[in-house]
Structures are given as structure tokens and as C-alpha cells.
Design a protein around this motif. Structure first.
Motif, PDB file in Angstrom:
ATOM      1  N   PRO A   1      16.452  -4.778  -3.399  1.00  0.00           N
ATOM      2  CA  PRO A   1      14.818  -4.764  -3.964  1.00  0.00           C
ATOM      3  C   PRO A   1      13.935  -5.406  -2.620  1.00  0.00           C
ATOM      4  N   LYS A   2      12.850  -4.709  -2.539  1.00  0.00           N
ATOM      5  CA  LYS A   2      11.775  -5.085  -1.442  1.00  0.00           C
ATOM      6  C   LYS A   2      10.540  -4.354  -1.826  1.00  0.00           C
ATOM      7  N   ASN A   3       9.282  -4.807  -0.872  1.00  0.00           N
ATOM      8  CA  ASN A   3       8.361  -3.922  -0.946  1.00  0.00           C
ATOM      9  C   ASN A   3       8.318  -3.069   0.111  1.00  0.00           C
ATOM     10  N   GLU A   4       7.975  -1.481  -0.253  1.00  0.00           N
ATOM     11  CA  GLU A   4       7.834  -0.503   0.680  1.00  0.00           C
ATOM     12  C   GLU A   4       6.830   0.121   0.543  1.00  0.00           C
ATOM     13  N   GLN A   5       6.145   0.508   1.757  1.00  0.00           N
ATOM     14  CA  GLN A   5       4.946   1.162   1.834  1.00  0.00           C
ATOM     15  C   GLN A   5       5.091   2.709   2.482  1.00  0.00           C
ATOM     16  N   LEU A   6       4.694   3.559   1.425  1.00  0.00           N
ATOM     17  CA  LEU A   6       4.966   5.120   1.887  1.00  0.00           C
ATOM     18  C   LEU A   6       3.507   5.798   1.754  1.00  0.00           C
ATOM     19  N   VAL A   7       3.319   6.784   2.556  1.00  0.00           N
ATOM     20  CA  VAL A   7       2.131   7.502   2.800  1.00  0.00           C
ATOM     21  C   VAL A   7       2.131   8.982   1.680  1.00  0.00           C
ATOM     22  N   LEU A   8       0.984   9.007   1.116  1.00  0.00           N
ATOM     23  CA  LEU A   8       0.705  10.197   0.485  1.00  0.00           C
ATOM     24  C   LEU A   8      -0.133  11.224   1.465  1.00  0.00           C
ATOM     25  N   THR A   9       0.125  12.281   1.222  1.00  0.00           N
ATOM     26  CA  THR A   9      -0.232  13.563   2.291  1.00  0.00           C
ATOM     27  C   THR A   9      -0.734  14.679   1.480  1.00  0.00           C
ATOM     28  N   ARG A  10      -1.939  15.240   2.049  1.00  0.00           N
ATOM     29  CA  ARG A  10      -2.335  16.537   1.378  1.00  0.00           C
ATOM     30  C   ARG A  10      -3.006  17.239   2.645  1.00  0.00           C
ATOM     31  N   ASN A  11      -2.468  18.531   2.656  1.00  0.00           N
ATOM     32  CA  ASN A  11      -3.074  19.403   3.619  1.00  0.00           C
ATOM     33  C   ASN A  11      -4.231  20.190   3.285  1.00  0.00           C
ATOM     34  N   TYR A  12      -5.290  20.444   4.122  1.00  0.00           N
ATOM     35  CA  TYR A  12      -6.399  21.056   3.702  1.00  0.00           C
ATOM     36  C   TYR A  12      -6.411  22.293   4.773  1.00  0.00           C
ATOM     37  N   ASN A  13      -6.746  23.381   4.234  1.00  0.00           N
ATOM     38  CA  ASN A  13      -7.009  24.700   5.165  1.00  0.00           C
ATOM     39  C   ASN A  13      -8.392  24.822   5.475  1.00  0.00           C
ATOM     40  N   LYS A  14      -8.545  25.010   6.820  1.00  0.00           N
ATOM     41  CA  LYS A  14      -9.987  24.905   7.502  1.00  0.00           C
ATOM     42  C   LYS A  14     -10.370  26.312   7.178  1.00  0.00           C
ATOM     43  N   LEU A  15     -11.489  26.858   6.616  1.00  0.00           N
ATOM     44  CA  LEU A  15     -12.099  27.888   6.135  1.00  0.00           C
ATOM     45  C   LEU A  15     -13.494  27.858   6.717  1.00  0.00           C
TER      46      LEU A  15
ATOM     47  N   ILE B   1      -1.823   2.813 -10.910  1.00  0.00           N
ATOM     48  CA  ILE B   1      -2.454   4.092 -10.678  1.00  0.00           C
ATOM     49  C   ILE B   1      -3.941   3.973 -10.081  1.00  0.00           C
ATOM     50  N   GLY B   2      -4.194   4.135  -8.955  1.00  0.00           N
ATOM     51  CA  GLY B   2      -5.572   4.534  -8.495  1.00  0.00           C
ATOM     52  C   GLY B   2      -5.655   5.704  -7.803  1.00  0.00           C
ATOM     53  N   GLN B   3      -6.848   6.081  -7.463  1.00  0.00           N
ATOM     54  CA  GLN B   3      -7.164   7.294  -6.990  1.00  0.00           C
ATOM     55  C   GLN B   3      -6.628   7.553  -5.622  1.00  0.00           C
ATOM     56  N   ASN B   4      -6.331   6.747  -4.774  1.00  0.00           N
ATOM     57  CA  ASN B   4      -6.007   6.673  -3.504  1.00  0.00           C
ATOM     58  C   ASN B   4      -4.388   6.106  -3.378  1.00  0.00           C
ATOM     59  N   SER B   5      -3.750   5.515  -4.462  1.00  0.00           N
ATOM     60  CA  SER B   5      -2.351   4.946  -4.266  1.00  0.00           C
ATOM     61  C   SER B   5      -1.946   4.949  -5.735  1.00  0.00           C
ATOM     62  N   VAL B   6      -0.525   4.661  -5.671  1.00  0.00           N
ATOM     63  CA  VAL B   6       0.411   4.436  -6.900  1.00  0.00           C
ATOM     64  C   VAL B   6       1.475   3.379  -6.389  1.00  0.00           C
TER      65      VAL B   6
ATOM     66  N   TYR C   1      -7.853  10.712   4.425  1.00  0.00           N
ATOM     67  CA  TYR C   1      -7.997  11.201   3.322  1.00  0.00           C
ATOM     68  C   TYR C   1      -9.482  11.538   2.788  1.00  0.00           C
ATOM     69  N   LYS C   2      -9.772  12.682   2.435  1.00  0.00           N
ATOM     70  CA  LYS C   2     -10.983  13.299   2.022  1.00  0.00           C
ATOM     71  C   LYS C   2     -11.687  12.576   0.728  1.00  0.00           C
ATOM     72  N   GLY C   3     -10.318  12.095  -0.186  1.00  0.00           N
ATOM     73  CA  GLY C   3     -10.960  11.240  -1.278  1.00  0.00           C
ATOM     74  C   GLY C   3     -10.737  12.402  -2.593  1.00  0.00           C
ATOM     75  N   ALA C   4     -10.715  11.474  -3.518  1.00  0.00           N
ATOM     76  CA  ALA C   4     -10.580  12.159  -4.961  1.00  0.00           C
ATOM     77  C   ALA C   4     -11.788  13.028  -5.257  1.00  0.00           C
ATOM     78  N   HIS C   5     -12.995  12.485  -5.040  1.00  0.00           N
ATOM     79  CA  HIS C   5     -14.311  13.136  -5.267  1.00  0.00           C
ATOM     80  C   HIS C   5     -14.286  14.612  -4.635  1.00  0.00           C
TER      81      HIS C   5
END
Length: 463
Positions: free
Chosen positions: A31-45, A344-349, A405-409
Motif C-alpha cells: 500500500p502506497k500513494n502513486e501518481q500516474l499521468v493521463l494522456t490524450r493525443n490530438y491530431n493537428k488539422l 472523480i474530477g475533470q482532470n484527475s481520478v 492538457y487542453k481541458g475538458a471544455h
């Protein structure tokens, strides 16, 4: 019920052979605290002038401006027109987006323009249904702010108008397409919290602005504000700038804390657990502090019942809002299950899994003789109720969106415009939006009736 196998499934997916791909790799560690990164790739159009989506804003108030700013960050989107009933906001639109954009106080002029592909509707709640239906019939794609309706009986006309028009209609709970929601849904479906038992949502505020006491411009008058049009089908009343600029405070024009805040939570909850929503609500609350003429509560507590479905066990949800929180403010949204909990938050879980104690401790053994205590301990030990796997599957992990991150909006609008271009599906269509709005509005109905109210979440009807 498939949730019963969630613990076994979740532990299986976190075996040594699949640790690298696991939704919660911390389970194989102590048992411990661990921080991981969420990612999302965007296509530049890149889009030519002839291939851009031209939008117009109807309702150039606070949320309308934030919506438009988020929309314009998406590639290939341009604003060409804006509408509002206060002339000062039309001047602000030109200040923000250029003196050449078309401005008007009549939304029908927006809908009649052939150069507009989509509209953002960010008016007071009592105008949502009328303008949304009119826009769809005018062959415009629609992004309508939540709640999509002010009253239960308005939603079916929007659903039918969308289907008949074939146009895209997205409801504006702006956190819906967020990285946080996406990750939470995957964790839940993998059985990370076991069977859901309850949802705890709260929003505490401690400022006049947070309690909707928005500023009223000094030039507000019958000349600068089209108050009669603002009233629409609501009871006629003499010009009152407070009602216009602080419309959320009045039942005639808004939907109270439920329509403003509960609806976001229901959107996320129903999405994460793939649910149609609750079937019963019991509300209480009152006007405790902001006695400024408003006729909606500033403190609201509502309890909801969710029925058993194929995707979740029966559970309860608690929603509370406090506009005079002396603690200074804050908020939370937590799913609590038989195996763990997720915040749960927009930028984290944040997922927390604890070991469930199944063996008696000194507290319950104290009334027995030493010999009997040992006998009981031996009997429990033989049952092997607390396996090594259950001990290893504890700990806390937080998945956090990166700074870039560009954000939920942005993501919500990106989903909207991508659906327009590809004739795809939005994450929050009118049916989804009506189920979220309907669940939220149950709080108002129960508060007014001073008794529990029932709702059919599948058919979206008040019972």
C-alpha cells in the motif's frame, strides 16, 4: 449479476503477466500513494476558409463567452455572429471577436443566416427548448447549455426535432468528455470499486459571486435591455435588471442549484456507470442566507435511489449544495463501492482500495475467555477469509492530466465539431441530456411538494 465477479476480474487483470497494461498497477505493490499521468493525443488539422465551421453565439453572457472561447480553440472554427438582449454584451462580443461580426438582439436573425453552420445556445434556462427546436428546424447544429430543459415536458420535442433534422445536438455539461470521466469509466467497468454502494457529491461556495449575485451594469435600462423578450412566456413583470442579470435566482427563468450544478454530476455519474439514472428523489433545504429577493434555496440536500440494472447494483446518491459554507468552499464527487472508492474530477481520478476486515478484533472478543478467544481466532484463520491477494490489492493511485492538457471544455467542443464533420455521435445527445436534467429537476419537484417523487429514467417521465 456481473458486478459480483468484479473483484475476481480486477485482480486477474492486475496479475504479474499483465502488470504493464493494468488499469491500476499499484495493486501488486505494498500500500502506497502513486501518481500516474493521463494522456490524450490530438491530431493537428488544418482547414481552408471554405472548410471551416461557422458558429454563432445566442446568449452572450458569462457561460456563453466561456463556451465560445473554448469552441474557438478547436481547429477550423470561426465565430461570425452573436446575439444578446443587452446591448452592452453585443459590444463585448465585438470587443472579443472583432468588429466585423454580426450582432443582433433577435435570435431569429441568427437562424435565418445561411453562413452559420452551428449555434451555441447559452441563454437563461427558460429559453433553451424554444431556441434549440427552432435552430434544429433551421438546419443548424446545436450546442445547448445544460440543463437542456427547464421543465420535464419539454425534452421530447427537442429529441424529435434533432432526429427529424439529422443535425448534431450536443448538451453542454462541459466536463463530459474529460480525461477524468474517461478514466473513471474504464476503472469502474474493470471492477475497480466492486459493486457501487453510494455516490457522494457536494459543492460548497462562500462568495457573493458563487451565490449568483452577479454584477449589474450601471447602464442597464429599458433601452439597453430587451426585458419583454427576456420574459418570454413567463409571468409579465415590470422592468427589473436584477431578474435579468441574476436570472438563476428565480424559478421563472432558471432551475436553481439542481439545474445549474446537480445536472453536471448526473451527467458524469450516468456516463461512468452506463446508467439511465435514478427512479426516486427526496429533497430538503431552504433559503438560509442570500435573502436578496430570490425564490430558490441556497442550501439543498437531495437523496436519490438508483435501481438495479445490468451495469450496476442498486445504490443511493447524496447531492448537497451550500452557498454559505463558512469553511471557505470546496467540492467533491466520490463513487463508493464494496471494493474501493473513486474521487472523480475533470482532470484527475483518485482510486483508493482498502482491505475489508472479515476477522474479529479485540473489540468483539473482549467478552470471551482467553481460551475461547483463541478458539474463535483459529476457526476464522481456517476459513482463510483474508487472502494474500486481498492484502496486495490495497493502496491509493491518482491519475492526473498533464499541465499541457487542453481541458475538458475543449474536449467537449472537440467532440461536437468532430461529430459535425464526420456525421458521428456526440457524447451527450438530447436523450442523455434529458435523463441528466430530469434527474436533477426531481430535486426541485420534491422540494416543492415536500415529499418524495418518482421518475422513470428509461422513458424519461415523471410518475
Amino acid at each position: 449479476m456481473k458486478e459480483k465477479n468484479s473483484r475476481r476480474l480486477f485482480l486477474k487483470r492486475t496479475s504479474l503477466t499483465t502488470a504493464a497494461l493494468s488499469t491500476a498497477p499499484f495493486l501488486l505493490a505494498s500500500p502506497k500513494n502513486e501518481q500516474l499521468v493521463l494522456t490524450r493525443n490530438y491530431n493537428k488539422l488544418e482547414f481552408s476558409v471554405n472548410d471551416q465551421i461557422n458558429i454563432a453565439l445566442i446568449g452572450t453572457g458569462i457561460q456563453g463567452i466561456y463556451d465560445t472561447q473554448a469552441a474557438l480553440k478547436v481547429d477550423g472554427v470561426k465565430i461570425v455572429a452573436a446575439c444578446d438582449l443587452y446591448t452592452g454584451r453585443l459590444a463585448r462580443a465585438k470587443e472579443l471577436w472583432g468588429k466585423d461580426i454580426f450582432v443582433t438582439r433577435d435570435y431569429r436573425e441568427i437562424l435565418n443566416r445561411k453562413d452559420i453552420d452551428a449555434v451555441i445556445i447559452a441563454t437563461p434556462d427558460h429559453w433553451h427548448q424554444t431556441i434549440t427546436v427552432a435552430a434544429l428546424k433551421a438546419d443548424k447544429h446545436v450546442y445547448c447549455e445544460k440543463p437542456i430543459v427547464q421543465n420535464f415536458n419539454e425534452g421530447q420535442e427537442i429529441i424529435e426535432a434533432q432526429k427529424s433534422s439529422g443535425k448534431i445536438c450536443q448538451v453542454g455539461s462541459q466536463g463530459m468528455a474529460s480525461l477524468g470521466n474517461e478514466k473513471a469509466k474504464k476503472l469502474y467497468e474493470d471492477g475497480a470499486i466492486g459493486d457501487i454502494v453510494m455516490l457522494d457529491m457536494y459543492n460548497d461556495r462562500y462568495s457573493a459571486e458563487g451565490a449568483w449575485q452577479y454584477p449589474i451594469p450601471p447602464d442597464a435600462s429599458k433601452e439597453t435591455v430587451d426585458f419583454d423578450t427576456f420574459l418570454g412566456n413567463t409571468p409579465k413583470t415590470p422592468f427589473n435588471p436584477t431578474r435579468f442579470f441574476r436570472w438563476r435566482n428565480y424559478q421563472d427563468y432558471g432551475t436553481g442549484v439542481a439545474g445549474d450544478l446537480f445536472v453536471h454530476a448526473f451527467s458524469t455519474l450516468n456516463y461512468v456507470i452506463s446508467s439511465h439514472g435514478p427512479n426516486r428523489a427526496l429533497a430538503t433545504g431552504g433559503l438560509r442566507y442570500w435573502n436578496d429577493g430570490r425564490d430558490v434555496p441556497d442550501v439543498s440536500i437531495t437523496l436519490y435511489d438508483y435501481p438495479k440494472t445490468e451495469t450496476h447494483a442498486p445504490f443511493n446518491a447524496a447531492f448537497r449544495i451550500n452557498f454559505i459554507a463558512g469553511s471557505g468552499g470546496g467540492g467533491g464527487f466520490k463513487l463508493i463501492g464494496t471494493e474501493g472508492e473513486m474521487e472523480i474530477g475533470q482532470n484527475s481520478v483518485t482510486l483508493n482500495r482498502s482491505k475489508l476486515s472479515l476477522e474479529p478484533s479485540g473489540y468483539s472478543l473482549v467478552s470471551f475467555t482467553e481460551e475461547m478467544q483463541q478458539q474463535i481466532k483459529n476457526e476464522y484463520a481456517a476459513k482463510n477469509l483474508e487472502s494474500r491477494n486481498s492484502s496486495l490489492s490495497t493502496g491509493t493511485t491518482t491519475w492526473q492530466a498533464p499541465r499541457e492538457y487542453k481541458g475538458a471544455h475543449y474536449d467537449h467542443f472537440n467532440n461536437f465539431f468532430t461529430s459535425i464533420r464526420n456525421n458521428g455521435k456526440v457524447i451527450q445527445d438530447p436523450e442523455f441530456g434529458l435523463r441528466a436534467a430530469g434527474a436533477a429537476l426531481l430535486a426541485n419537484e420534491s422540494f416543492a411538494q415536500k415529499q418524495p417523487v418518482n421518475w422513470n429514467p428509461t422513458e424519461m417521465k415523471l410518475l
